[in-house]
Design an enzyme around this catalytic site. Sequence first.
Site, PDB file in Angstrom:
ATOM      1  N   GLU A   1      -6.817   4.556   7.458  1.00  7.14           N
ATOM      2  CA  GLU A   1      -6.833   5.810   7.179  1.00  7.14           C
ATOM      3  C   GLU A   1      -8.167   6.494   6.508  1.00  7.14           C
ATOM      4  O   GLU A   1      -8.456   7.631   6.659  1.00  7.14           O
ATOM      5  CB  GLU A   1      -5.566   6.007   6.412  1.00  7.14           C
ATOM      6  CG  GLU A   1      -4.348   6.032   7.238  1.00  7.14           C
ATOM      7  CD  GLU A   1      -3.122   5.552   6.394  1.00  7.14           C
ATOM      8  OE1 GLU A   1      -3.064   5.504   5.353  1.00  7.14           O
ATOM      9  OE2 GLU A   1      -2.245   5.026   7.199  1.00  7.14           O
TER      10      GLU A   1
ATOM     11  N   ASN B   1       0.831  -1.304  -0.015  1.00  7.98           N
ATOM     12  CA  ASN B   1      -0.037  -0.216   0.042  1.00  7.98           C
ATOM     13  C   ASN B   1       0.842   1.167   0.034  1.00  7.98           C
ATOM     14  O   ASN B   1       1.587   1.645   1.045  1.00  7.98           O
ATOM     15  CB  ASN B   1      -0.892   0.170   1.234  1.00  7.98           C
ATOM     16  CG  ASN B   1      -1.694   1.177   1.425  1.00  7.98           C
ATOM     17  OD1 ASN B   1      -1.670   2.117   0.486  1.00  7.98           O
ATOM     18  ND2 ASN B   1      -2.222   1.540   2.375  1.00  7.98           N
TER      19      ASN B   1
ATOM     20  N   GLU C   1      -5.836  -5.388  10.081  1.00  7.09           N
ATOM     21  CA  GLU C   1      -4.731  -4.301  10.192  1.00  7.09           C
ATOM     22  C   GLU C   1      -5.124  -3.666  11.650  1.00  7.09           C
ATOM     23  O   GLU C   1      -5.944  -2.798  11.772  1.00  7.09           O
ATOM     24  CB  GLU C   1      -4.654  -3.356   9.300  1.00  7.09           C
ATOM     25  CG  GLU C   1      -4.491  -4.080   7.949  1.00  7.09           C
ATOM     26  CD  GLU C   1      -3.700  -2.810   7.192  1.00  7.09           C
ATOM     27  OE1 GLU C   1      -2.485  -3.198   6.789  1.00  7.09           O
ATOM     28  OE2 GLU C   1      -4.349  -1.850   6.964  1.00  7.09           O
TER      29      GLU C   1
ATOM     30  N   LYS D   1       0.210   4.370  -0.278  1.00 10.02           N
ATOM     31  CA  LYS D   1      -0.722   5.635   0.089  1.00 10.02           C
ATOM     32  C   LYS D   1      -0.281   6.687  -0.580  1.00 10.02           C
ATOM     33  O   LYS D   1      -0.360   6.507  -2.167  1.00 10.02           O
ATOM     34  CB  LYS D   1      -0.015   5.614   1.696  1.00 10.02           C
ATOM     35  CG  LYS D   1       0.078   4.381   2.495  1.00 10.02           C
ATOM     36  CD  LYS D   1       0.236   4.764   3.914  1.00 10.02           C
ATOM     37  CE  LYS D   1       0.229   3.703   4.715  1.00 10.02           C
ATOM     38  NZ  LYS D   1      -0.126   3.443   6.271  1.00 10.02           N
TER      39      LYS D   1
ATOM     40  N   SER E   1       2.888  -2.229  10.459  1.00 12.40           N
ATOM     41  CA  SER E   1       4.465  -2.311  10.751  1.00 12.40           C
ATOM     42  C   SER E   1       5.201  -3.666  10.339  1.00 12.40           C
ATOM     43  O   SER E   1       6.058  -3.942  11.247  1.00 12.40           O
ATOM     44  CB  SER E   1       4.613  -2.110  12.215  1.00 12.40           C
ATOM     45  OG  SER E   1       4.223  -0.815  12.262  1.00 12.40           O
TER      46      SER E   1
ATOM     47  N   HIS F   1      -9.669   0.836   4.813  1.00 15.89           N
ATOM     48  CA  HIS F   1      -8.152   1.115   5.263  1.00 15.89           C
ATOM     49  C   HIS F   1      -8.497   1.973   6.397  1.00 15.89           C
ATOM     50  O   HIS F   1      -9.237   2.875   6.363  1.00 15.89           O
ATOM     51  CB  HIS F   1      -7.411   1.439   4.143  1.00 15.89           C
ATOM     52  CG  HIS F   1      -6.013   1.700   4.742  1.00 15.89           C
ATOM     53  ND1 HIS F   1      -5.337   2.733   5.615  1.00 15.89           N
ATOM     54  CD2 HIS F   1      -4.921   0.749   4.741  1.00 15.89           C
ATOM     55  CE1 HIS F   1      -4.186   2.087   6.070  1.00 15.89           C
ATOM     56  NE2 HIS F   1      -3.798   1.264   5.529  1.00 15.89           N
TER      57      HIS F   1
ATOM     58  N   GLY G   1       2.156   1.929  10.713  1.00 15.89           N
ATOM     59  CA  GLY G   1       3.101   2.937  10.710  1.00 15.89           C
ATOM     60  C   GLY G   1       3.533   3.429  12.192  1.00 15.89           C
ATOM     61  O   GLY G   1       4.099   4.672  12.247  1.00 15.89           O
TER      62      GLY G   1
HETATM   63  C1  PEP Z   1      -0.836   0.013   5.858  1.00 15.45           C
HETATM   64  O1  PEP Z   1      -1.005   1.270   5.334  1.00 15.45           O
HETATM   65  O2  PEP Z   1      -1.953  -0.626   5.418  1.00 15.45           O
HETATM   66  C2  PEP Z   1       0.274  -0.426   6.582  1.00 15.45           C
HETATM   67  C3  PEP Z   1       0.034  -1.765   7.233  1.00 15.45           C
HETATM   68  O3  PEP Z   1       1.169   0.481   6.775  1.00 15.45           O
HETATM   69  P1  PEP Z   1       2.639   0.189   7.607  1.00 15.45           P
HETATM   70  O4  PEP Z   1       3.116  -1.185   7.226  1.00 15.45           O
HETATM   71  O5  PEP Z   1       3.535   1.296   7.589  1.00 15.45           O
HETATM   72  O6  PEP Z   1       2.162   0.056   9.221  1.00 15.45           O
END
Ligand code: PEP
Length: 250
Positions: free
Chosen positions: A98, A9, A167, A11, A211, A96, A173
């Site tokens: 976000e 992803n 997630e 972003k 992460s 997601h 993040g």
């Molecule tokens: C994501 O954006 O779905 C995500 C898991 O980000 P990160 O790997 O940076 O935690």
Amino acid sequence: MKRLIFAANWKMHLSPDAARRFLDVFLQGYEPADDREVWFFPSAIALEAVVRRAVDEPGIVVGAQNVHWELKGAFTGELSVPMAKEAGARAALVGHSERRHVFGETDEETGRKVKALLDHGLTPMLCVGEKIEQREAGETLTVVERQLAVLAEYEPDTLERIVIAYEPVWAIGTGKTATPRDAAEVHAYIRGWYADRGVAPEAARILYGGSVKPDNIAALVSEAEIDGVLVGGASLHPVDWAGMARAGLD
Ligand code: PEP
């Protein structure tokens, strides 16, 4: 055979030019394998550039980060499913964290997006997961159940077309990762939710995100309950990402 999904992803990173440069480097280290697929979710403007560069590569799928449920109309800034499809997308992220927590996307809206994608033959990757206060209050499974409820209307063969990404919001993040065992517990719950609706355990595709990095990916994908990963930050480095997509092969 279990077919792992390694999903990137991006972003709001990587312009079309930067995406092409990324793929030039990534493809030098990319090792296609029968047991895995690598999915890319670039920004809407880089979607076509990624499709063009990767379309002939085995095991690569390109998707949109977000779509609107309406087919066309006065929705400034939005991307319709037919537009994403014409650009070469075969999938899209939905819900997601976000989108949910920064842009206020509701469960009802995630449900409409899932339906629009299914209607046009694209794969929805529905993201679910709890915030830290919900985890601490012991509400993880209640939250996940509420987020999954938008799928309750579907028959097993349709449910099998949907990928779920668990997630935990507190892990995205932040550098904090759920342990493979913690993630597996929620995955087992989601698999049970699918099984209650007639989907065979091996037909449900449930990814972990939050992460995931070069140093923890092998432990996560070797966990039987985890069918792949959704990765943000660490997927922005082409050499790292090519290495991560080889996890378990070396
Ligand atoms: C994501 O954006 O779905 C995500 C898991 O980000 P990160 O790997 O940076 O935690």
